[in-house]
Every structure is written in structure tokens, then in C-alpha cells.
Design an enzyme around this catalytic site. Structure first.
Site, PDB file in Angstrom:
ATOM      1  N   GLU A 190       0.884  -1.176   0.000  1.00  0.00           N
ATOM      2  CA  GLU A 190       0.000   0.000   0.000  1.00  0.00           C
ATOM      3  C   GLU A 190       0.913   1.215   0.000  1.00  0.00           C
ATOM      4  OE1 GLU A 190      -3.210   0.178  -0.193  1.00  0.00           O
ATOM      5  OE2 GLU A 190      -3.825  -1.882   0.182  1.00  0.00           O
ATOM      6  N   CYS A 230      -2.507   9.588   2.063  1.00  0.00           N
ATOM      7  CA  CYS A 230      -2.108   8.880   0.835  1.00  0.00           C
ATOM      8  C   CYS A 230      -3.152   9.075  -0.250  1.00  0.00           C
ATOM      9  CB  CYS A 230      -1.869   7.410   1.113  1.00  0.00           C
ATOM     10  SG  CYS A 230      -3.261   6.576   1.898  1.00  0.00           S
TER      11      CYS A 230
HETATM   12  P1  NDP Z   1       8.037   5.154   4.848  1.00  0.00           P
HETATM   13  O1  NDP Z   1       8.060   4.390   3.587  1.00  0.00           O
HETATM   14  O2  NDP Z   1       9.151   6.060   5.131  1.00  0.00           O
HETATM   15  O3  NDP Z   1       7.941   4.155   6.110  1.00  0.00           O
HETATM   16  C1  NDP Z   1       6.891   3.211   6.233  1.00  0.00           C
HETATM   17  C2  NDP Z   1       7.289   2.190   7.282  1.00  0.00           C
HETATM   18  O4  NDP Z   1       8.366   1.411   6.804  1.00  0.00           O
HETATM   19  C3  NDP Z   1       7.740   2.790   8.590  1.00  0.00           C
HETATM   20  O5  NDP Z   1       7.263   2.006   9.667  1.00  0.00           O
HETATM   21  C4  NDP Z   1       9.230   2.705   8.476  1.00  0.00           C
HETATM   22  O6  NDP Z   1       9.879   2.688   9.709  1.00  0.00           O
HETATM   23  C5  NDP Z   1       9.384   1.372   7.805  1.00  0.00           C
HETATM   24  N1  NDP Z   1      10.690   1.155   7.177  1.00  0.00           N
HETATM   25  C6  NDP Z   1      11.622   2.072   6.792  1.00  0.00           C
HETATM   26  N2  NDP Z   1      12.691   1.473   6.222  1.00  0.00           N
HETATM   27  C7  NDP Z   1      12.437   0.136   6.250  1.00  0.00           C
HETATM   28  C8  NDP Z   1      13.167  -1.017   5.825  1.00  0.00           C
HETATM   29  N3  NDP Z   1      14.354  -0.925   5.246  1.00  0.00           N
HETATM   30  N4  NDP Z   1      12.612  -2.233   6.004  1.00  0.00           N
HETATM   31  C9  NDP Z   1      11.388  -2.353   6.576  1.00  0.00           C
HETATM   32  N5  NDP Z   1      10.654  -1.299   7.016  1.00  0.00           N
HETATM   33  C10 NDP Z   1      11.171  -0.067   6.852  1.00  0.00           C
HETATM   34  O7  NDP Z   1       6.638   5.907   4.851  1.00  0.00           O
HETATM   35  P2  NDP Z   1       6.112   6.992   5.874  1.00  0.00           P
HETATM   36  O8  NDP Z   1       6.060   6.406   7.247  1.00  0.00           O
HETATM   37  O9  NDP Z   1       6.860   8.250   5.666  1.00  0.00           O
HETATM   38  O10 NDP Z   1       4.601   7.154   5.377  1.00  0.00           O
HETATM   39  C11 NDP Z   1       4.229   8.001   4.349  1.00  0.00           C
HETATM   40  C12 NDP Z   1       4.022   7.229   3.068  1.00  0.00           C
HETATM   41  O11 NDP Z   1       3.041   6.211   3.273  1.00  0.00           O
HETATM   42  C13 NDP Z   1       3.466   8.101   1.954  1.00  0.00           C
HETATM   43  O12 NDP Z   1       4.100   7.784   0.741  1.00  0.00           O
HETATM   44  C14 NDP Z   1       1.997   7.707   1.909  1.00  0.00           C
HETATM   45  O13 NDP Z   1       1.377   7.967   0.684  1.00  0.00           O
HETATM   46  C15 NDP Z   1       2.087   6.253   2.218  1.00  0.00           C
HETATM   47  N6  NDP Z   1       0.790   5.749   2.675  1.00  0.00           N
HETATM   48  C16 NDP Z   1       0.110   4.881   1.862  1.00  0.00           C
HETATM   49  C17 NDP Z   1      -1.146   4.431   2.241  1.00  0.00           C
HETATM   50  C18 NDP Z   1      -1.895   3.444   1.415  1.00  0.00           C
HETATM   51  O14 NDP Z   1      -2.827   2.827   1.933  1.00  0.00           O
HETATM   52  N7  NDP Z   1      -1.575   3.227   0.151  1.00  0.00           N
HETATM   53  C19 NDP Z   1      -1.781   4.885   3.492  1.00  0.00           C
HETATM   54  C20 NDP Z   1      -0.969   5.771   4.260  1.00  0.00           C
HETATM   55  C21 NDP Z   1       0.279   6.184   3.847  1.00  0.00           C
HETATM   56  P3  NDP Z   1      10.435   4.079  10.323  1.00  0.00           P
HETATM   57  O15 NDP Z   1       9.327   5.080  10.284  1.00  0.00           O
HETATM   58  O16 NDP Z   1      10.750   3.660  11.692  1.00  0.00           O
HETATM   59  O17 NDP Z   1      11.588   4.479   9.460  1.00  0.00           O
END
Ligand code: NDP
Length: 512
Positions: free
Chosen positions: A256, A290
């Protein structure tokens, strides 16, 4: 003692981590409006994640053995618990994520509604059912059922820290899986609260829903922990990394990802309603949605009126952390830089700022941009801030063409006075979800699947598709009675296949 007061101890024990982890590395989450510390949490390393998943694996057996009815009772207890403590959770969301308390209530309400739908529709959607056995196996009964995957890993973002992960958690639990959830490092207290609430509401299968905290490394460890599926919600960039990590163990993934959702405003649209929806879709939650509206394509017939209406509605909005603020600060400081870059890029490419455009710390004024070239990053990339580009187009066809010219395709919206035309445009919009004459509504309909196309990801949460996403189809046949001639036997007479060929000729041969 409220759950919030318990958070510190919860944060050290939510994952069931044992005493030896008390000395491990920790991190803090802070209030994005004030910088005040919200909580201190362990950085769960690969060993701690593996231990948590091992406990979840044991709980998954108990959870699955409860059957749909047993799980439904417990999931009802969980949603009752959340509903009774809504304000406590909303206050925590306000403090850790920054959004207004009222918006947090709305978010929690949506999550509870999905929990209710998922748990009450799981049996009908996934339970065993007879299917037609067909001509070749007419003497057999055929049964289809959807079985749980075991443990599902959920990695979530910070923007809707309750609703977004619950879209996976509620459906995965309802399908009979245990869940290990890794919240964003910006919203660990909310994740820990949700897991602590589970332990309190469902004490007999407490390990069916656990949380691990930390940053990307903890998420990567969850990808490698041998879970049955990894449900990821976040950016496309991180999604690629998560997929690559999951590929090491052939762990299936649900993606997602981000969006750049467009709204089409047609000649005969209700312009005031379209403007109100665009303003809410773009600015609510500070644009950190999102499925927020980031681009509007308005036809020449309505463009001037639409811009005037949007500009006047936006004039009444203000970011802040008080009760009257329309939205809060940017939750993640780094996102402010992305918004600033897109604003600069739009201006230098000839775009005009109709209103807003100022950035004060983490607070960004609601911003409307006009005449921004389609090649600008403000139109092509996800901005994830309280900004909206509005472009003038010849007609709805040109609007659709431009809306679809994106690598992403999550949601979208069509405003039109004609039901037939709106349906046609919605069907041809390259996105997983489209609302007609409103924005974002599809997310609030639990029966509708949620997910994107292209760089917005694949797989579906919500609805029957969301339940099936967290299960595997199991096919079973049972011999009801033996036939005198068994085609799948070395003992069949040579004439049997000739007879079969004749029958197939009679049944299918006339089709040309
Ligand atoms: P990120 O992609 O930065 O992070 C998402 C999650 O992945 C966080 O928990 C993050 O941890 C974790 N993460 C980071 N690096 C890794 C790795 N190497 N391996 C595994 N997990 C990892 O997204 P954001 O948190 O900034 O969220 C915003 C984004 O989410 C936007 O692009 C938005 O559009 C999208 N989004 C999509 C939705 C949908 O349903 N399609 C709904 C809501 C948001 P940490 O934060 O601790 O780095």
C-alpha cells in the site's frame, strides 16, 4: 491507571520482551508541535523480533482454533474497548502525530467500523463452501475454503497511525492470523497503545497481536522473520526495499504505497461542492493523506469559478495545535523539506501561488498553486503536504488523460452533473478507487477493497478482497461414490477415452 500512563512499561513489554532486553537501545517519540517527549521505546533487534514472531506463531494456532465464532467474540471485545477509550487514544494521536483531536476521533471511528465489518464478514467470505465439481468429477464433492497464513507482519506509516495499520491488522486477525505490527518510529506510542489495548481486551490470546518498535532495521528484521505475509504501507521507495528484503525468504508482500490523486471537475459539476471537497481532500491532516487530492483538473467552463471558490474557502483555514486549527504540523520534519522543494520547483517553472506558500517551522500554510507545468515535481511526485495544484483543461477527456499520466494510481475523484459520464470517467481513471461527487468516501466503505495500481502498490485491504488477502485458498475434493469406470486409473478400458472424446465433441464441438 489509564493506558497512556501504562505506556512506558508497555513500551518495554508490549512485544513480550523479556528482562534481558531492558538494557537494549531505546529511542524517543516526540510531539511534532512542541518537541515534548511522548514516550521512550526499545529498538527491537533481529533476536527480539524473532522471539516476538515465535510467540505469535504459538498464539496463531490458538487463534485459528477458535474458529470464526470464537474470534468474532474477541474482536468485538477489542472494538468495544477501543470505542470506550476513544478520547484517550485520540489525545495520544493528537500528541504524537499532531493532528487535531477531532480528526483523530474520525480516524479511530473509521478503524472501529472496519474492525466490525471484517470480523462479522470473515465466516461468510472465507468459510468452507461447496462448489460445483463439474462433469469430469461429478461423483466427487468439491469444497473451497480460505485458511489463515499463520503470522502476518504489518509495517505502517505515521500519517494515519490507527486507521492505516488497522486496515491490515483487522482483516488479518479476522482471517485467523496472528499479527506482529511495526509502527513508524514517529508513532510508536500509538502502536504500543493499540497492542496494550488488545492484551487488556483479549487476555486469553494476548500474543495474537503484538508490537515491535524501532526504525527501518526493526522492519527489515520483521521481513526476515519467516512471517506468512508482510503487509507494508508506506512510500514507494521503502516499498521497493521491503520487497527486496522479503524476496530473500520468498515472503509474499502486500504493498500500500503513495499516491498523487487527481480530481476532475467537469462542465456541469456543482462547483462549490467540488471546491469544498478539494479543499478537504488536499488540506485535511495537513495533506499527509495517501488518498488526499493533490491535483485538480477543471474544465475551462468552470475553472475561474472553481479557483475563486477554493481560494475563498482556503482563506478560512489555519494550521496549529489548538482546538480551532484546521490541521496540525507536519508529523515528520523531513516532509517539510519535500513540500518546500515542490513549492520552489513550481514557482521556478512558472507556477503562481494563488494563496499560501509560506512555511513556518513544521506549520505549512494551505497553499493553492496555479499554472504549474505538468513536468514539475509538484505535479509528478507525491507532495504529502497541504498543497493543491489546479490546472485548466479543455474538457473532461483532457482532464482524464492528465490525471492518468502518473506513475501512481491510488484514489481519485470525479465531479460531474451526469451520472453516466461520471461513472464512465471513474471507470477509466487509472486508480484503485474513485469517489464521484465527493472525496475519499471509498475508504469509509468497509465492503470496498482499498489499494492502488502502478507505483501505488498492489494487493488489497478492506472488503472481501482484504480478507482473502490474508488467507490462502484451500481446495478439497471428496469421493462421494465410485463410478464403474475410473478415468484416472491404469485399469480404465481403452474405449473409455474414445467415449470421453465423443461426449466432449457433442458438448463443445458446435462452438465456433
Ligand atoms: P516510509 O516508507 O518512510 O515508512 C513506512 C514504514 O516502513 C515505517 O514504519 C518505516 O519505519 C518502515 N521502514 C523504513 N525502512 C524500512 C526497511 N528498510 N525495512 C522495513 N521497514 C522499513 O513511509 P512513511 O512512514 O513516511 O509514510 C508516508 C508514506 O506512506 C506516503 O508515501 C503515503 O502515501 C504512504 N501511505 C500509503 C497508504 C496506502 O494505503 N496506500 C496509506 C498511508 C500512507 P520508520 O518510520 O521507523 O523508518
Amino acid at each position: 491507571m489509564s493506558l497512556n500512563e501504562e505506556l512506558h512499561s508497555v513500551s518495554r513489554t508490549t512485544a513480550g520482551t523479556v528482562a534481558r532486553h531492558d538494557t537494549q537501545e531505546t529511542f524517543r517519540s516526540t510531539n511534532p508541535a512542541t518537541g515534548a517527549v511522548v514516550g521512550v521505546f526499545p529498538v527491537h533487534d533481529a533476536d527480539a523480533v524473532a522471539e516476538t514472531v515465535a510467540r505469535a506463531r504459538v498464539a496463531a494456532q490458538t487463534w485459528a482454533a477458535l474458529g470464526f465464532a470464537g474470534r468474532r467474540v474477541r474482536l468485538a471485545a477489542y472494538r468495544g474497548y477501543l470505542a470506550r477509550r476513544m478520547h484517550e487514544l485520540a489525545e495520544l494521536v493528537h500528541r504524537e502525530n499532531g493532528k487535531p483531536h477531532a480528526d483523530a476521533i474520525l480516524e479511530i471511528t473509521l478503524a472501529i467500523d472496519h474492525l466490525a465489518w471484517a470480523s462479522t464478514h470473515a465466516s461468510k467470505t472465507l468459510g468452507p463452501r461447496r462448489v460445483r465439481a463439474g462433469m469430469l468429477a461429478a461423483n466427487h464433492a468439491a469444497v473451497l475454503e480460505y485458511q489463515p497464513l499463520g503470522v502476518v507482519g504489518v509495517i505502517g506509516p505515521w500519517n494515519y497511525p490507527v486507521f492505516t495499520p488497522m486496515g491490515s491488522i483487522a482483516y488479518a486477525l479476522s482471517a485467523g492470523n496472528a499479527v506482529v505490527f511495526k509502527p513508524s518510529e514517529f508513532t510508536p506510542a500509538i502502536g504500543a497503545w493499540l497492542a496494550a489495548a488488545w492484551r487488556a481486551a483479549v487476555p486469553d490470546v494476548a500474543d495474537a497481536f503484538q508490537v515491535v518498535t524501532g526504525s527501518g532495521g526493526t522492519g527489515a528484521a520483521l521481513c526476515r522473520a519467516g512471517v506468512g505475509k508482510l503487509a507494508f504501507t508506506g512510500s514507494a521507495a521503502t516499498g521497493r526495499t521491503v520487497m527486496a528484503t522479503c524476496a530473500e525468504t520468498l515472503t509474499p508482500v502486500l504493498m500500500e504505497l503513495g499516491g498523487k490523486d487527481a480530481m476532475i471537475v467537469d462542465d456541469d459539476a456543482d462547483v462549490a461542492a467540488a471546491a469544498g471537497a478539494a479543499v478537504w481532500g488536499a488540506m485535511s491532516n495537513g495533506g499527509q493523506t495517501c488518498i488526499g487530492i493533490e491535483r485538480v483538473y477543471a474544465t475551462s467552463a468552470v475553472y475561474d469559478r472553481f479557483v475563486a471558490e477554493v481560494t475563498s474557502q482556503v482563506a478560512g483555514l489555519r494550521p496549529g495545535s489548538d482546538d480551532d486549527a484546521a490541521y496540525g504540523p507536519m508529523t515528520m520534519a523531513g516532509q517539510t523539506d519535500v513540500v518546500r522543494r515542490h513549492l520552489d520547483d513550481a514557482r521556478s517553472a512558472g507556477g503562481r501561488v494563488a494563496t499560501g506558500g509560506t512555511v513556518d517551522g513544521g506549520f505549512i500554510a494551505p497553499t493553492v498553486l496555479l499554472d504549474v507545468p505538468e513536468s514539475s515535481s509538484a505535479v509528478r511526485e507525491e507532495t504529502f503536504g497541504p498543497t493543491l495544484t489546479i490546472a485548466r483543461v479543455r474538457d473532461a477527456e483532457e482532464a482524464l488523460q492528465r490525471a492518468n499520466a502518473s506513475t501512481m494510481g491510488l484514489g481519485g475523484s470525479v465531479f460531474s452533473g451526469s451520472r453516466a459520464k461520471a461513472m464512465d470517467l471513474a471507470r477509466r481513471m487509472r486508480s484503485g478507487m474513485t469517489s464521484i461527487n465527493s472525496v475519499i468516501t471509498f475508504a469509509s466503505v468497509p465492503a470496498l477493497p482499498f489499494g492502488g495500481v502502478g507505483e501505488s502498490g498492489f494487493g488489497r485491504i478492506h472488503g472481501e478482497d482484504g480478507l482473502r488477502e490474508f488467507s490462502r485458498a484451500k481446495a478439497i475434493t471428496r469421493l462421494r461414490f465410485a463410478l464403474p469406470v475410473d478415468l484416472m486409473s491404469f485399469r480404465r478400458p481403452p474405449s473409455a477415452t474414445d467415449t470421453l472424446a465423443r461426449v466432449m465433441g457433442i458438448v463443445h464441438g458446435s462452438h465456433r
